[in-house]
Write an enzyme that holds these catalytic residues in place. Structure first.
Site, PDB file in Angstrom:
ATOM      1  CD  GLU A 132      -3.445  -0.468   1.869  1.00  0.00           C
ATOM      2  OE1 GLU A 132      -3.658  -0.033   3.088  1.00  0.00           O
ATOM      3  OE2 GLU A 132      -4.773  -1.112   1.568  1.00  0.00           O
TER       4      GLU A 132
HETATM    5  C1  BMA Z   1      -4.817  -2.883   4.811  1.00  0.00           C
HETATM    6  C2  BMA Z   1      -3.627  -3.609   4.446  1.00  0.00           C
HETATM    7  C3  BMA Z   1      -3.214  -3.394   6.358  1.00  0.00           C
HETATM    8  C4  BMA Z   1      -4.625  -2.963   7.182  1.00  0.00           C
HETATM    9  C5  BMA Z   1      -6.133  -3.188   6.832  1.00  0.00           C
HETATM   10  C6  BMA Z   1      -7.162  -2.621   7.681  1.00  0.00           C
HETATM   11  O1  BMA Z   1      -4.228  -1.487   4.454  1.00  0.00           O
HETATM   12  O2  BMA Z   1      -2.649  -4.116   4.361  1.00  0.00           O
HETATM   13  O3  BMA Z   1      -2.039  -2.482   6.203  1.00  0.00           O
HETATM   14  O4  BMA Z   1      -4.410  -3.404   8.048  1.00  0.00           O
HETATM   15  O5  BMA Z   1      -5.582  -2.264   5.530  1.00  0.00           O
HETATM   16  O6  BMA Z   1      -6.673  -1.344   8.050  1.00  0.00           O
END
Ligand code: BMA
Length: 840
Positions: free
Chosen positions: A452
């Site tokens: 991300e």
């Molecule tokens: C995504 C994941 C984690 C996070 C999840 C919930 O962005 O990559 O970083 O825990 O969402 O928010």
């Protein structure tokens, strides 16, 4: 302690005759483990406590009774000092004259967490700054015969993070209570907290530590490449590199076996410490993901021989013969993986570290998780980028059970100091160590640079810290190049979501209804909704007074999502379900809600294959007992979602897409199977008391890896006559007379259904260690589930619907032996009805 050493010489003549079943003999290279009993102390103090290696300071302090259980209530706050403190570990060990006679004696540390200074007999061997790397030190000059002392001192990483971040703050997504600047340190990112994880900043010797002793040479690298272009004969290229102490004539014998049978052998002389040789495997058995075929593994053993045919060193790798491709998206397809040339729909979940204290994760636990994924019809797990590079045992289990791995490198949700050459050099070595360790695993679908980071706002990148050029330098440059050099046949993608995969968070983080999953297609590599763990799990971290409401201080503490996660859950429960009657029912209902929501997305994307070719929900597991997006809780207990996943990921799926405006349902039949078949689709509309209002059925063609609308059901007439809220649409597909998928569709949210007390009854039969429970219902029971009072068990099914006149059989295997009477007394039967009504 006495060194545990073995020494066996290879009889020269044996090598020449390459016999069918070569025995595995110990080589001249000797390993003396320094794992086991150590002692530790706070730096600057003189009281030493017993420690276990591999381990970590928190688990050692816990064992010594010096800290409370950080997972209980809000205790995590009481142990923050541990991560702020410097710690010293030490032990003594014996070294013999024979040990010292080796040409080279190394101290090998497979994992030091994180800023460590390693000292042997008062001589500093080196300092480390990356928990993901393997460190080796030449220890021979400082060892002596008899008792030796090793000391590893750990410095808290927090002051360094604060200092570097003050010089140049690295933009990051972090909770307000979490320390800032984690990206400056090569340490498990979620150690500093995450939106499902505690802030528990560990230190310690978290992996094996040992002496490695050898003479002329050892194997420094064994790489295996595959050429499967001729399906009748697979070609392996095995590249062998040796680390030599002094020039010597070296030879490598490569031996490939499958199911105990030798299938190929080769011998090659090394020149300049390296050699490459080719081997052919006739009639290769290809490795397939779960659901597509078997997962045969071949064992490749490389023996390194010295001038007098002495076996100097040996390495064994298990490989699977397969190709993996990632095909680009086009007008009709999302991106999709293909194994052995066959594209497929990826079904799975995201994996996070299985414990906040990595040393507590056992091989058995890992295998249970992977078996759980396979039994829920998954074929892929994404090892998310904010944890640590996972253990060999986890990859082994995935190899064996056909679970492909999307393997993120450990970079997540922060900008990283790619402008710092020392940081880059450190990362290069980290990638080298881990790709080299893991690359032979058949299960690895792709390597991925990060999680991300590309989603983080670009202006903040450039003004505060990391510009696009730096991002590319790290993820498209350095890491890509290192993966390519070590694993030229492996796939690499710079980040997720970045290659046409989608992280869709509008439901949880955006407050949208579950229906919004049905507004998009793609390869869904993240989307999720939270639930509470079940009462038994909640009991472990709460006191009775914490269980008054979902919003007690302790339940809030065990909820880390931004924006009041527990309220998000209760708001969504209100939107879809009748209010739960008590605390425990709320916990269970949250699980039903989560399963219901994720199913909405998963079925839609399967129905719309090949526009969507992947569904990897967030998240599979937990690292402590917490309210989170997981489908299996910290204790390994399946939440409702995991049982639902087993059904919505089933190879043949019958599902319905309701149109509440026109009061109709499209019935889809979706198949991931590689062979077409015929099935019998039946549908029946009942009212909530189970009274049949209409039904029908037809033969359907179940296509190869495809989905189709098998039937359009116009329910407008029934809806006018009985009211939409009184219609339950039951779907079933049978193949060769056996039900392969069943489903239920409604035109209204579950809260609007006027369900009757189903009056569930169980008929129990003991079969071996298990019990067959036949559930019958007088009226439809929605999401019926079993529990055992005071015992854990595995359940073949749960949270399934039971129709009147159509019993549901669940096989229950308690974790400890039980008599039929004990089982009957412990068995508890529930369904949605019980969450809101006390009526029996
Ligand atoms: C995504 C994941 C984690 C996070 C999840 C919930 O962005 O990559 O970083 O825990 O969402 O928010």
């Amino acid at each position: 302690m006495k060194l545990i050493v073995q020494k066996l010489f290879w009889v020269a003549g044996l090598v020449v005759a390459l016999s069918a079943a070569l025995p595995v003999l110990a080589s001249e290279l000797r390993i003396a483990s320094l794992n086991g009993d150590w002692e530790f102390s706070q730096a600057g103090q003189s009281d030493w406590l017993p420690a276990k290696v591999p381990g970590c300071v928190h688990t050692d302090l816990l064992a010594a009774g010096k800290i409370p259980d950080p997972f209980y209530r809000e205790n995590e706050q009481l142990v923050q000092w541990v991560g702020e403190t410097n710690w010293i570990y030490r032990r003594t060990f014996d070294v013999s004259a024979a040990d010292l006679n080796h040409h080279r004696v190394l101290l090998r540390c497979e994992g030091l967490d994180t800023f460590a200074t390693v000292t042997v007999n008062g001589h500093e061997l080196g300092r480390t700054d990356n928990m993901f790397r393997t460190w080796e030190f030449d220890v021979k000059p400082v060892l002596h015969e008899g008792k030796n002392t090793i000391e590893v001192s750990f410095e808290s990483v927090l002051p360094y993070m604060a200092k570097r971040n003050a010089e140049r703050p690295l933009y990051e997504w972090a909770g307000s209570h979490e320390p800032k600047g984690r990206a400056w340190v090569r340490k498990e990112p979620c150690n500093f907290g995450w939106d499902w994880g505690p802030v528990l900043i560990t230190c310690g010797i978290w992996k094996n530590i040992e002496l490695v002793m050898f003479n002329e040479a050892r194997l420094s690298d064994v790489a295996i490449l595959q050429d499967l272009s001729d399906r009748a004969k697979a070609k392996l290229t095995v590249q062998v590199n040796a680390e030599t102490v002094q020039p010597a004539a070296l030879r490598a014998i490569i031996h490939v076996s499958h199911s105990g049978q030798t299938v190929a052998e080769s011998a090659v002389e090394l020149a300049n410490s390296r050699a490459s040789t080719e081997l052919a495997i006739k009639d290769p058995q290809l490795w397939w993901p779960n659901g597509m075929g078997k997962h045969p593994l071949y064992t490749v053993r490389v023996d390194l021989l010295g001038p007098d045919q002495t076996l100097l060193d040996s390495q064994v790798k298990r490989i699977g013969l397969r190709t993996v491709e990632l095909l680009p998206a086009d007008d009709s397809h999302s991106i999709r993986f293909a194994v052995n040339g066959v594209p497929f729909f990826a079904k799975g979940a995201n994996w996070i570290p299985a414990d906040a204290f990595a040393n507590r994760v056992t091989t058995e636990k890992l295998r249970q998780y992977v078996a759980g994924a396979a039994s829920a019809n998954m074929n892929m797990l994404r090892f998310w980028g904010g944890g640590y590079y996972e253990e060999d045992a986890l990859y082994d289990a995935c190899d064996e059970m056909g679970i492909l791995v999307w393997a993120d490198c450990k970079f997540a949700c922060s900008s990283y100091p790619a402008f710092d050459p020392a940081f880059m050099a450190n990362v290069r070595q980290e990638i080298h160590d881990n790709v080299q360790r893991l690359r032979h695993h058949a299960c690895i679908a792709d390597w991925c640079g990060n999680n991300e980071i590309s989603l983080m706002t670009k202006p903040e990148w450039s003004t505060n810290s990391m510009g696009k050029a730096d991002y590319d330098k790290l993820f498209s440059g350095l890491i890509a190049a290192e993966v390519k050099a070590l694993a030229p046949q492996a796939l690499y993608v710079p980040g997720s979501p970045e290659v046409g995969d989608v992280h869709y968070w509008q439901v949880w983080h955006g407050g949208q209804p579950f229906d919004s999953y049905r507004t998009l297609n793609g390869f869904m590599s993240e989307f999720g909704f939270q639930s509470f763990p079940e009462p038994k799990s909640v009991d472990t971290y709460t006191a009775p007074e914490d269980r008054d409401s979902l919003h007690s201080a302790v339940l809030d503490w065990h909820q880390r999502s931004s924006g009041n996660g527990n309220k998000k859950i209760s708001d969504m429960m209100e939107r879809y379900f009748k209010p739960a009657k008590d605390f425990d029912s709320s916990l269970w209902l949250s699980q039903i809600l989560q399963g219901y929501g994720i199913k909405t997305g998963a079925e839609f994307w399967r129905e719309h294959m090949p526009k969507s070719m992947g569904c990897i929900f967030w998240q599979y597991n937990d690292c402590w007992p917490v309210t989170s997006w997981s489908s299996v809780d910290y204790y390994g207990r399946w939440k409702a979602l995991q049982y639902l996943a087993k059904r919505f990921y089933s190879p043949v799926l019958v599902s319905g897409l309701e149109d509440t405006t026109n009061q109709s349902v499209d019935i889809f039949v979706t198949s991931d199977l590689l062979k077409a078949s015929r099935g019998k689709l039946t549908w029946e509309v009942t009212d909530p008391s189970g009274k049949s209002l209409a039904k029908g059925g037809e033969t359907v063609r179940i296509g190869v890896q495809s989905s189709q609308v098998a039937k359009h059901l116009d329910l407008s007439g029934l809806a006018t006559q009985y009211g939409a809220k009184n219609l339950l649409v039951w779907l079933k597909v049978k193949v060769a007379g056996q039900p392969v998928s069943e489903n239920l569709v409604t035109l209204v949210y579950p809260k609007e259904l006027e369900l009757a007390n189903p009056q569930l009854k169980a008929d129990i039969k003991k079969v071996g260690d298990s019990f067959r429970v036949k559930l019958t219902a007088k009226f439809p029971a929605l999401w019926a589930w079993l529990t055992l009072k005071g015992a854990d068990a595995s359940y073949s099914d749960n949270f399934n619907h039971v129709r009147s006149g159509s019993p549901l059989e669940i096989v229950v295997k308690p974790n400890h032996p039980m008599s039929k009477d004990e089982f009957a007394n412990a068995l508890q039967i529930h369904s949605l009805y019980d969450t809101f009504s006390s009526g029996r």
